[in-house]
Every structure is written in structure tokens, then in C-alpha cells.
Design an enzyme around this catalytic site. Structure first.
Site, mmCIF file in Angstrom:
data_model
loop_
_atom_site.group_PDB
_atom_site.id
_atom_site.type_symbol
_atom_site.label_atom_id
_atom_site.label_comp_id
_atom_site.label_asym_id
_atom_site.label_seq_id
_atom_site.Cartn_x
_atom_site.Cartn_y
_atom_site.Cartn_z
ATOM 1 N N ILE A 189 -10.871 -18.416 0.823
ATOM 2 C CA ILE A 189 -9.935 -19.520 1.043
ATOM 3 C C ILE A 189 -10.576 -20.681 1.814
ATOM 4 C CG2 ILE A 189 -8.860 -18.769 3.218
ATOM 5 C CD1 ILE A 189 -6.127 -19.405 1.729
ATOM 6 N N VAL B 147 -8.670 -13.448 7.359
ATOM 7 C CA VAL B 147 -8.617 -14.867 6.981
ATOM 8 C C VAL B 147 -8.666 -15.750 8.234
ATOM 9 C CG1 VAL B 147 -7.226 -16.650 5.867
ATOM 10 C CG2 VAL B 147 -7.158 -14.343 4.992
ATOM 11 N N ASP B 148 -7.929 -15.352 9.228
ATOM 12 C CA ASP B 148 -7.832 -16.110 10.478
ATOM 13 C C ASP B 148 -9.218 -16.313 11.101
ATOM 14 O OD1 ASP B 148 -6.520 -17.338 12.584
ATOM 15 O OD2 ASP B 148 -5.819 -15.472 13.512
ATOM 16 N N GLY C 59 -3.607 -7.467 4.549
ATOM 17 C CA GLY C 59 -4.885 -6.984 5.074
ATOM 18 C C GLY C 59 -4.638 -6.126 6.313
ATOM 19 N N ILE C 60 -5.018 -6.674 7.457
ATOM 20 C CA ILE C 60 -4.884 -5.962 8.736
ATOM 21 C C ILE C 60 -3.426 -5.542 8.986
ATOM 22 C CG2 ILE C 60 -5.096 -6.309 11.253
ATOM 23 C CD1 ILE C 60 -7.603 -8.130 10.494
HETATM 24 N N1 AR6 Z 1 -10.273 -15.773 1.856
HETATM 25 C C1 AR6 Z 1 -9.225 -15.252 1.190
HETATM 26 N N2 AR6 Z 1 -8.669 -14.053 1.472
HETATM 27 C C2 AR6 Z 1 -9.219 -13.339 2.487
HETATM 28 C C3 AR6 Z 1 -10.316 -13.811 3.260
HETATM 29 C C4 AR6 Z 1 -10.849 -15.096 2.912
HETATM 30 N N3 AR6 Z 1 -11.873 -15.632 3.572
HETATM 31 N N4 AR6 Z 1 -10.607 -12.876 4.211
HETATM 32 C C5 AR6 Z 1 -9.729 -11.846 4.036
HETATM 33 N N5 AR6 Z 1 -8.900 -12.121 2.987
HETATM 34 P P1 AR6 Z 1 -5.721 -10.521 6.766
HETATM 35 P P2 AR6 Z 1 -2.907 -10.120 7.618
HETATM 36 C C6 AR6 Z 1 -7.789 -11.314 2.445
HETATM 37 O O1 AR6 Z 1 -6.110 -9.250 7.445
HETATM 38 O O2 AR6 Z 1 -2.820 -8.817 6.898
HETATM 39 C C7 AR6 Z 1 -5.900 -11.341 11.801
HETATM 40 O O3 AR6 Z 1 -6.586 -10.666 12.819
HETATM 41 C C8 AR6 Z 1 -7.714 -9.875 2.834
HETATM 42 O O4 AR6 Z 1 -8.574 -9.100 2.022
HETATM 43 O O5 AR6 Z 1 -6.574 -11.711 6.945
HETATM 44 O O6 AR6 Z 1 -1.763 -11.086 7.501
HETATM 45 C C9 AR6 Z 1 -4.797 -12.249 12.338
HETATM 46 O O7 AR6 Z 1 -5.172 -12.860 13.561
HETATM 47 C C10 AR6 Z 1 -6.236 -9.565 2.581
HETATM 48 O O8 AR6 Z 1 -6.014 -9.303 1.190
HETATM 49 O O9 AR6 Z 1 -4.219 -10.975 7.231
HETATM 50 C C11 AR6 Z 1 -3.662 -11.286 12.517
HETATM 51 O O10 AR6 Z 1 -3.758 -10.595 13.744
HETATM 52 C C12 AR6 Z 1 -5.534 -10.876 2.932
HETATM 53 O O11 AR6 Z 1 -6.572 -11.864 2.943
HETATM 54 C C13 AR6 Z 1 -3.822 -10.323 11.365
HETATM 55 O O12 AR6 Z 1 -5.217 -10.358 11.021
HETATM 56 C C14 AR6 Z 1 -4.831 -10.894 4.283
HETATM 57 O O13 AR6 Z 1 -5.578 -10.157 5.227
HETATM 58 C C15 AR6 Z 1 -3.048 -10.762 10.142
HETATM 59 O O14 AR6 Z 1 -3.135 -9.759 9.151
#
Ligand code: AR6
Length: 171
Positions: A11, A33-34, A124-125
Site C-alpha cells: 500500500i 501496514v501501520d 492481520g495482527i
Molecule cells: N501493504 C498492504 N497490506 C499490508 C502491508 C502493506 N505494506 N503490510 C501488511 N499488510 P495489519 P490489523 C496486510 O496487521 O490487523 C499494527 O501494529 C496484512 O497482511 O497491518 O488491522 C497497528 O498498529 C493484513 O492482510 O493490521 C495495530 O496495532 C492486512 O494488511 C494493528 O497492527 C492488515 O494487517 C492493526 O492490526
């Protein structure tokens, strides 16, 4: 009419007006992502998050709400931060996940964005099962009127892309 598109990728590399961040309520960064958004976007994003916390979000951003900052060095104009719910087996938090998409769209729309990129929020997380996360994402964006020309779902993993493809086909 808003066009929904799917791409497999990162992203932080999307050239859109608004990149949506799957943040946490502290707005102080994290993993997934964050982490990628703050790493590539640089310190300006965190500085604006801190200013928002100090000015009007003392207790943090609520789950299901959204707020915008600069996109720093990312190839976008804004980052729209939203806080997804942590998945629960006992408690149905689907309305909060839908609210993330609705509120992020509203904030992007209010800014005058014509395109926005979303990750699979909470999938994700935060542990939300991917098929269900994809269904909620696609149905909510489909049902939410906005002036955006394009809403792009940016899926990192192959299984996420397939889940979103199936959710779009089921509309
Ligand atoms: N681009 C697109 N998608 C991604 C990327 C990227 N660069 N990196 C990961 N994903 P997550 P959540 C996918 O864990 O579940 C953080 O610590 C990933 O594979 O990013 O909402 C925040 O600070 C998954 O399918 O977000 C919060 O504490 C999706 O993005 C917590 O994680 C979402 O994964 C939020 O958890």
C-alpha cells in the site's frame, strides 16, 4: 459511481490521493501496514498524529473512527488513519469493522480525494478471518455513497487477493 479495484502489492507504493492506515488507537505507530506507512512516510506523519492526540484525541482514536494526516514522503496526499476492531470469537464486532471503511471514505471525501487505497483492515495482527474481512470491506464500500472515483483494495498476500476477488464476485 465509485469504481472498486483490487491489486496485489504494498500500500505504501500506491499513487492515490489517500492511503488508509490500519492503525491502533494510540496513533503512535505499530507493526503491519501501520509500521510500513510510518517507516516509508517519515516522521512528519507521526508528528501530526502527536499533534492530533494533544489537540483533540486525548484518549486516542476510537475503534471504527478515522482521521487524516499528511502522507509525508509517500506518493499520496493524505494518510487516513482508522482503528479496526480486534477479532473476537464471542462478540460480533462486524459493525465496527464496517464503520472503519465508512468513516475512512467520509474523511477522504471531505478532503476532496478522488482515489483511496485500503488494506484489509483487522485481517492481520487483529486476527479477523480473511474471507469475512473481505466481505465486510467490499459490501461496505459498495453500499457507501462517495464522490471518490476509485477505491483500491491493496492486498499483500495471495490469499487476501483471492478473498477480495470472491467478495466482489458475490456482490
Ligand atoms: N501493504 C498492504 N497490506 C499490508 C502491508 C502493506 N505494506 N503490510 C501488511 N499488510 P495489519 P490489523 C496486510 O496487521 O490487523 C499494527 O501494529 C496484512 O497482511 O497491518 O488491522 C497497528 O498498529 C493484513 O492482510 O493490521 C495495530 O496495532 C492486512 O494488511 C494493528 O497492527 C492488515 O494487517 C492493526 O492490526
Amino acid at each position: 459511481m465509485t469504481r472498486m479495484t483490487l491489486v496485489r502489492g504494498d500500500i505504501t507504493e500506491q499513487h492515490v490521493d489517500a492511503i488508509v492506515n490500519a492503525a491502533n488507537s494510540s496513533l503512535m505507530g505499530g507493526g503491519g501496514v501501520d509500521g510500513a506507512i510510518h517507516r516509508k512516510g517519515g516522521p512528519e506523519i507521526l508528528a501530526e498524529c502527536r499533534a492530533l492526540r494533544a489537540a483533540k484525541l486525548g484518549k486516542g482514536l476510537k475503534t471504527g473512527a478515522a482521521v487524516a494526516t499528511t502522507a509525508g514522503r509517500l506518493p499520496a496526499r493524505w494518510v487516513v488513519h482508522t482503528v479496526g476492531p480486534v477479532y473476537s470469537h464471542t462478540d460480533d464486532r462486524s459493525a465496527l469493522l464496517a464503520s472503519c471503511y465508512r468513516e475512512a471514505l467520509r474523511v477522504a471525501d471531505d478532503l476532496g480525494a478522488t482515489s483511496a487505497a485500503f488494506p484489509a483492515i483487522s485481517a492481520g495482527i487483529y486476527g479477523w478471518p480473511m474471507d469475512d474481512a473481505a466481505r465486510i470491506a467490499v459490501e461496505t464500500v459498495h453500499a457507501t455513497p462517495s464522490a471518490l472515483e476509485e477505491v483500491r483494495f491493496v492486498l499483500f498476500e495471495a490469499r487476501a487477493y483471492v478473498a477480495f476477488e470472491q467478495a466482489v464476485a458475490a456482490l
